[in-house]
Design a protein around this motif. Structure first.
Motif, PDB file in Angstrom:
ATOM      1  N   SER A   1       0.820  -1.205   0.000  1.00  0.00           N
ATOM      2  CA  SER A   1       0.000   0.000   0.000  1.00  0.00           C
ATOM      3  C   SER A   1       0.861   1.264   0.000  1.00  0.00           C
ATOM      4  O   SER A   1       1.572   1.523   0.973  1.00  0.00           O
ATOM      5  CB  SER A   1      -0.922   0.035   1.219  1.00  0.00           C
ATOM      6  OG  SER A   1      -1.680   1.227   1.198  1.00  0.00           O
ATOM      7  N   PRO A   2       0.799   2.067  -1.066  1.00  0.00           N
ATOM      8  CA  PRO A   2       1.471   3.366  -1.053  1.00  0.00           C
ATOM      9  C   PRO A   2       1.005   4.270   0.078  1.00  0.00           C
ATOM     10  O   PRO A   2       1.700   5.232   0.421  1.00  0.00           O
ATOM     11  CB  PRO A   2       1.114   3.950  -2.429  1.00  0.00           C
ATOM     12  CG  PRO A   2       0.900   2.759  -3.303  1.00  0.00           C
ATOM     13  CD  PRO A   2       0.230   1.768  -2.393  1.00  0.00           C
ATOM     14  N   ASP A   3      -0.158   3.986   0.665  1.00  0.00           N
ATOM     15  CA  ASP A   3      -0.605   4.762   1.819  1.00  0.00           C
ATOM     16  C   ASP A   3       0.387   4.647   2.967  1.00  0.00           C
ATOM     17  O   ASP A   3       0.555   5.583   3.748  1.00  0.00           O
ATOM     18  CB  ASP A   3      -1.983   4.281   2.278  1.00  0.00           C
ATOM     19  CG  ASP A   3      -3.050   4.544   1.243  1.00  0.00           C
ATOM     20  OD1 ASP A   3      -3.308   5.717   0.943  1.00  0.00           O
ATOM     21  OD2 ASP A   3      -3.614   3.573   0.712  1.00  0.00           O
TER      22      ASP A   3
ATOM     23  N   CYS B   1       3.567   3.843   2.312  1.00  0.00           N
ATOM     24  CA  CYS B   1       4.874   4.050   1.664  1.00  0.00           C
ATOM     25  C   CYS B   1       4.880   5.394   0.946  1.00  0.00           C
ATOM     26  O   CYS B   1       4.883   5.472  -0.279  1.00  0.00           O
ATOM     27  CB  CYS B   1       5.165   2.932   0.667  1.00  0.00           C
ATOM     28  SG  CYS B   1       5.210   1.283   1.366  1.00  0.00           S
TER      29      CYS B   1
ATOM     30  N   TRP C   1       6.489   7.019  -3.418  1.00  0.00           N
ATOM     31  CA  TRP C   1       6.205   5.600  -3.652  1.00  0.00           C
ATOM     32  C   TRP C   1       7.305   4.946  -4.477  1.00  0.00           C
ATOM     33  O   TRP C   1       7.718   3.820  -4.203  1.00  0.00           O
ATOM     34  CB  TRP C   1       4.845   5.451  -4.317  1.00  0.00           C
ATOM     35  CG  TRP C   1       4.583   4.125  -4.973  1.00  0.00           C
ATOM     36  CD1 TRP C   1       4.331   3.906  -6.294  1.00  0.00           C
ATOM     37  CD2 TRP C   1       4.520   2.839  -4.337  1.00  0.00           C
ATOM     38  NE1 TRP C   1       4.131   2.578  -6.527  1.00  0.00           N
ATOM     39  CE2 TRP C   1       4.238   1.893  -5.355  1.00  0.00           C
ATOM     40  CE3 TRP C   1       4.687   2.403  -3.039  1.00  0.00           C
ATOM     41  CZ2 TRP C   1       4.115   0.534  -5.085  1.00  0.00           C
ATOM     42  CZ3 TRP C   1       4.570   1.039  -2.764  1.00  0.00           C
ATOM     43  CH2 TRP C   1       4.286   0.121  -3.783  1.00  0.00           C
ATOM     44  N   ARG C   2       7.799   5.636  -5.478  1.00  0.00           N
ATOM     45  CA  ARG C   2       8.870   5.081  -6.309  1.00  0.00           C
ATOM     46  C   ARG C   2      10.106   4.758  -5.461  1.00  0.00           C
ATOM     47  O   ARG C   2      10.762   3.732  -5.682  1.00  0.00           O
ATOM     48  CB  ARG C   2       9.250   6.056  -7.419  1.00  0.00           C
ATOM     49  CG  ARG C   2       8.236   6.171  -8.545  1.00  0.00           C
ATOM     50  CD  ARG C   2       8.774   7.061  -9.660  1.00  0.00           C
ATOM     51  NE  ARG C   2       7.783   7.328 -10.681  1.00  0.00           N
ATOM     52  CZ  ARG C   2       7.506   6.492 -11.696  1.00  0.00           C
ATOM     53  NH1 ARG C   2       8.165   5.352 -11.799  1.00  0.00           N
ATOM     54  NH2 ARG C   2       6.588   6.824 -12.585  1.00  0.00           N
TER      55      ARG C   2
ATOM     56  N   TYR D   1      10.190   4.003  -2.194  1.00  0.00           N
ATOM     57  CA  TYR D   1       9.882   2.825  -1.379  1.00  0.00           C
ATOM     58  C   TYR D   1       9.896   1.562  -2.248  1.00  0.00           C
ATOM     59  O   TYR D   1      10.451   0.526  -1.853  1.00  0.00           O
ATOM     60  CB  TYR D   1       8.512   2.979  -0.716  1.00  0.00           C
ATOM     61  CG  TYR D   1       8.505   3.843   0.504  1.00  0.00           C
ATOM     62  CD1 TYR D   1       8.642   3.298   1.772  1.00  0.00           C
ATOM     63  CD2 TYR D   1       8.349   5.225   0.404  1.00  0.00           C
ATOM     64  CE1 TYR D   1       8.627   4.088   2.909  1.00  0.00           C
ATOM     65  CE2 TYR D   1       8.333   6.034   1.531  1.00  0.00           C
ATOM     66  CZ  TYR D   1       8.470   5.459   2.781  1.00  0.00           C
ATOM     67  OH  TYR D   1       8.465   6.240   3.905  1.00  0.00           O
ATOM     68  N   LEU D   2       9.274   1.646  -3.411  1.00  0.00           N
ATOM     69  CA  LEU D   2       9.186   0.488  -4.288  1.00  0.00           C
ATOM     70  C   LEU D   2      10.574   0.019  -4.718  1.00  0.00           C
ATOM     71  O   LEU D   2      10.850  -1.190  -4.757  1.00  0.00           O
ATOM     72  CB  LEU D   2       8.335   0.816  -5.516  1.00  0.00           C
ATOM     73  CG  LEU D   2       8.168  -0.302  -6.547  1.00  0.00           C
ATOM     74  CD1 LEU D   2       7.545  -1.534  -5.915  1.00  0.00           C
ATOM     75  CD2 LEU D   2       7.317   0.191  -7.718  1.00  0.00           C
TER      76      LEU D   2
ATOM     77  N   VAL E   1      -0.454  -3.519  -5.843  1.00  0.00           N
ATOM     78  CA  VAL E   1      -0.710  -2.256  -5.156  1.00  0.00           C
ATOM     79  C   VAL E   1      -2.140  -2.260  -4.624  1.00  0.00           C
ATOM     80  O   VAL E   1      -3.079  -2.645  -5.328  1.00  0.00           O
ATOM     81  CB  VAL E   1      -0.457  -1.064  -6.093  1.00  0.00           C
ATOM     82  CG1 VAL E   1      -0.892   0.239  -5.429  1.00  0.00           C
ATOM     83  CG2 VAL E   1       1.027  -0.993  -6.454  1.00  0.00           C
TER      84      VAL E   1
ATOM     85  N   THR F   1      -3.752   6.097  -4.750  1.00  0.00           N
ATOM     86  CA  THR F   1      -3.051   4.810  -4.691  1.00  0.00           C
ATOM     87  C   THR F   1      -3.030   4.144  -6.060  1.00  0.00           C
ATOM     88  O   THR F   1      -2.009   3.594  -6.483  1.00  0.00           O
ATOM     89  CB  THR F   1      -3.733   3.893  -3.658  1.00  0.00           C
ATOM     90  OG1 THR F   1      -3.734   4.540  -2.388  1.00  0.00           O
ATOM     91  CG2 THR F   1      -3.008   2.566  -3.540  1.00  0.00           C
TER      92      THR F   1
ATOM     93  N   CYS G   1      -0.444   5.665  -8.243  1.00  0.00           N
ATOM     94  CA  CYS G   1       0.874   5.098  -7.925  1.00  0.00           C
ATOM     95  C   CYS G   1       1.058   3.754  -8.628  1.00  0.00           C
ATOM     96  O   CYS G   1       2.130   3.465  -9.182  1.00  0.00           O
ATOM     97  CB  CYS G   1       1.019   4.907  -6.418  1.00  0.00           C
ATOM     98  SG  CYS G   1       1.193   6.421  -5.455  1.00  0.00           S
TER      99      CYS G   1
END
Length: 328
Positions: free
Chosen positions: A94-96, A98, A106-107, A109-110, A132, A146, A149
């Motif tokens: 979850s980008p929430d 990250c 987000w990029r 973290y990913l 995601v 989200t 992302c």
């Protein structure tokens, strides 16, 4: 060989929800954060019901602040999964958690998560891909962020868009925009339904989001017409039996409908959901199912064949994983 020794495919694993309690305690210690209230006397996570589970879950994730934290988490998760015989896993990210839904954050973290996953594949022989995941109780507007992302990072590693969270908040159709965004980006689609939401939530997922997999979905058994619809559409259920029993959907494993759904022709798979929260592992799931339903090696091989066919990864990855499934 015991059925629990078989190589396994897992399609329904929440990344933060798979965080070992000792890992979270260590992070909390490093960050001088008091999380003592979310652990029991034995050091495991503690909660009373689903709503309390969500609170404990979000408290645990509150110490995951940086890409490096998520890289460490990824390695910890995959080491445990590999030790339980998992050779391929799809994890809900979850980008929430990250970067708060910001694409640039987000990029970062990913990149850290994927780098850790690639290293774990070399070290432990397990392949990870990401789905995601908007959090339902954060609402449709946040879900759009989200999904953006997801769309911006769709590719060989981010392979799907899903939705988790509290099924009691809103309706599946409220999130149609986010799912359309994911679909247009080429992502495969799944959503949680048929857990606490009942059969109608599965109908909504099929009708309003047009997903090809359902997270849980087991309460479809309460509606014979829905069972037939799942078979006709060849929709795969990401079943998490141990989770369902711990959260009180069913009193024990023999009462769980996974066997009845399979016998009716529904495509079913087995996963752990949030394993340390529910005191389970993939080995334990296999042993419990074998004891409850008399399933043997060939039954579990069939489950894994169904799972890898339903996986969202590309055909090259599937072929490589199938070879691992055939080695034992």
């Amino acid at each position: 060989m015991s059925v629990s020794d078989l190589p396994k495919v897992e399609l329904h694993l929440h990344h933060e929800g798979a965080a070992p309690p000792d890992f979270i305690r260590q992070l909390a210690f490093e960050k001088k954060t008091d999380l003592s209230g979310i652990f029991d006397a034995k050091g495991g996570y503690v909660f009373e019901d689903f709503a309390h589970f969500l609170q404990t879950y979000e408290a645990a994730t509150s110490v995951l602040h940086t890409p490096e934290d998520f890289a460490r988490l990824t390695r910890a998760i995959l080491e445990k999964s590999a030790a339980n015989g998992v050779v391929y896993c799809e994890s809900f990210l979850s980008p929430d958690f990250c970067g708060g839904g910001d694409v640039a954050a987000w990029r970062e973290y990913l990149h850290a998560i994927q780098e850790a996953a690639d290293k774990a594949e070399v070290d432990f022989g397990i392949t990870l891909r990401g789905i995601v995941t908007p959090v339902r109780h954060f609402g449709p507007e946040q879900a759009k962020k989200t999904a953006l992302c997801a769309a911006e990072t769709a590719g060989d590693w981010i392979v799907g868009l899903g939705m988790g969270g509290d099924e009691g908040q809103g309706h599946q159709g409220d999130f149609a925009y986010a799912f359309d965004l994911g679909r247009e980006a080429g992502l495969r689609l799944t959503t949680h339904a048929g857990e606490f939401g009942g059969p109608e939530s599965v109908w909504e997922a099929i009708r309003d989001l047009n997903v090809e997999r359902i997270g849980h979905g087991v309460r479809a058994i309460e509606d014979p017409a829905l069972v037939k619809e799942l078979v006709a559409r060849q929709i795969t259920l990401e079943c998490c039996p141990g989770s369902n029993v711990v959260l009180g959907l069913y009193p024990d494993m023999p009462s769980h409908p996974i066997a009845r759904l399979r016998d009716a022709g529904v495509k079913v798979t087995v996963s752990t959901d949030d394993p340390p929260f529910f005191h389970t592992t993939m080995r334990k799931e296999y042993d419990m199912l074998a004891e409850a339903f008399g399933w043997e090696t060939e039954d579990f091989r069939a489950l894994n064949a169904t799972a890898i066919e339903a996986a969202f990864c590309d055909e090259t990855t599937k072929t490589r994983v199938k070879k691992k499934l055939e080695t034992n």
